[in-house]
Scaffold this active site. Sequence first.
Site, short mmCIF file in Angstrom:
data_model
loop_
_atom_site.label_atom_id
_atom_site.label_comp_id
_atom_site.label_asym_id
_atom_site.label_seq_id
_atom_site.Cartn_x
_atom_site.Cartn_y
_atom_site.Cartn_z
N ARG A 1 -1.49 0.12 5.11
CA ARG A 1 -0.15 0.12 4.56
C ARG A 1 -0.07 1.13 3.43
NH1 ARG A 1 0.65 -2.84 0.00
NH2 ARG A 1 2.72 -3.48 0.63
N LEU A 2 1.15 1.39 3.00
CA LEU A 2 1.43 2.25 1.85
C LEU A 2 2.57 1.60 1.10
CD1 LEU A 2 0.43 4.95 0.66
CD2 LEU A 2 2.18 6.10 2.01
N ASP A 3 2.42 1.43 -0.19
CA ASP A 3 3.40 0.68 -0.97
C ASP A 3 4.80 1.26 -0.84
OD1 ASP A 3 1.53 -1.14 -1.93
OD2 ASP A 3 1.07 0.08 -3.69
N PHE A 4 5.78 0.41 -1.05
CA PHE A 4 7.20 0.76 -1.00
C PHE A 4 7.50 1.98 -1.87
CE2 PHE A 4 11.62 0.06 -2.54
CZ PHE A 4 12.28 -0.05 -1.33
#
Length: 199
Positions: free
Chosen positions: A40-43
């Site tokens: 994932r990659l943060d918002f």
Amino acid sequence: MSKVILLNKPYGVLSQFTDSSGRPTLADFINAPGVYPAGRLDFDSEGLLLLTDDGRLQQQISHPRQKLPKTYWVQVEGRIDDEALARLRAGVELKDGGTAPAKASRLATPPAWPRNPPVRERKTVPTSWLQLTITEGRNRQVRRMTAAVGFPTLRLIRVAIGNWRLGDLKPGESSVSEVHSPTRTATRPRGTRPRARRR
């Protein structure tokens, strides 16, 4: 062959395909049934996100045991000094324990695209860039590491995961890579073909 999609995830987009609150998601940029994010990659972070249609490959890319290196361009508040870089290289003590040693170096202003919205900068406080490579995947780890050495992160762009590179993909753009087997994913990404951004 397993499919891997390389996406330049824009700022303010969730690393998932649905959201009950109506925020932007991967579905706004990827139209490929059966693929899922590998990690994932943060918002509020930008840059390289990998998606794949292979569950074993997804696990190998994202599982902490694999220690796949991830490289970031990090804009921080203040002029980062040698002491802070040395601490990052040695490993930083966080609330959930010490981090593994990282690769850290100063970086001239990189060829990054303008962020929307722009980074809030104070006229009286300079900023600087560094390149940071880590092999862990703790929650908001890079931001916590730079804050721990006295230089809060203002902007975070992931540019590489293993041998996959962001390259010249613009925000929202993607390309497709194919690999022969999950055992080769960390070292042998295959040729890519560009995909147009969905609007």
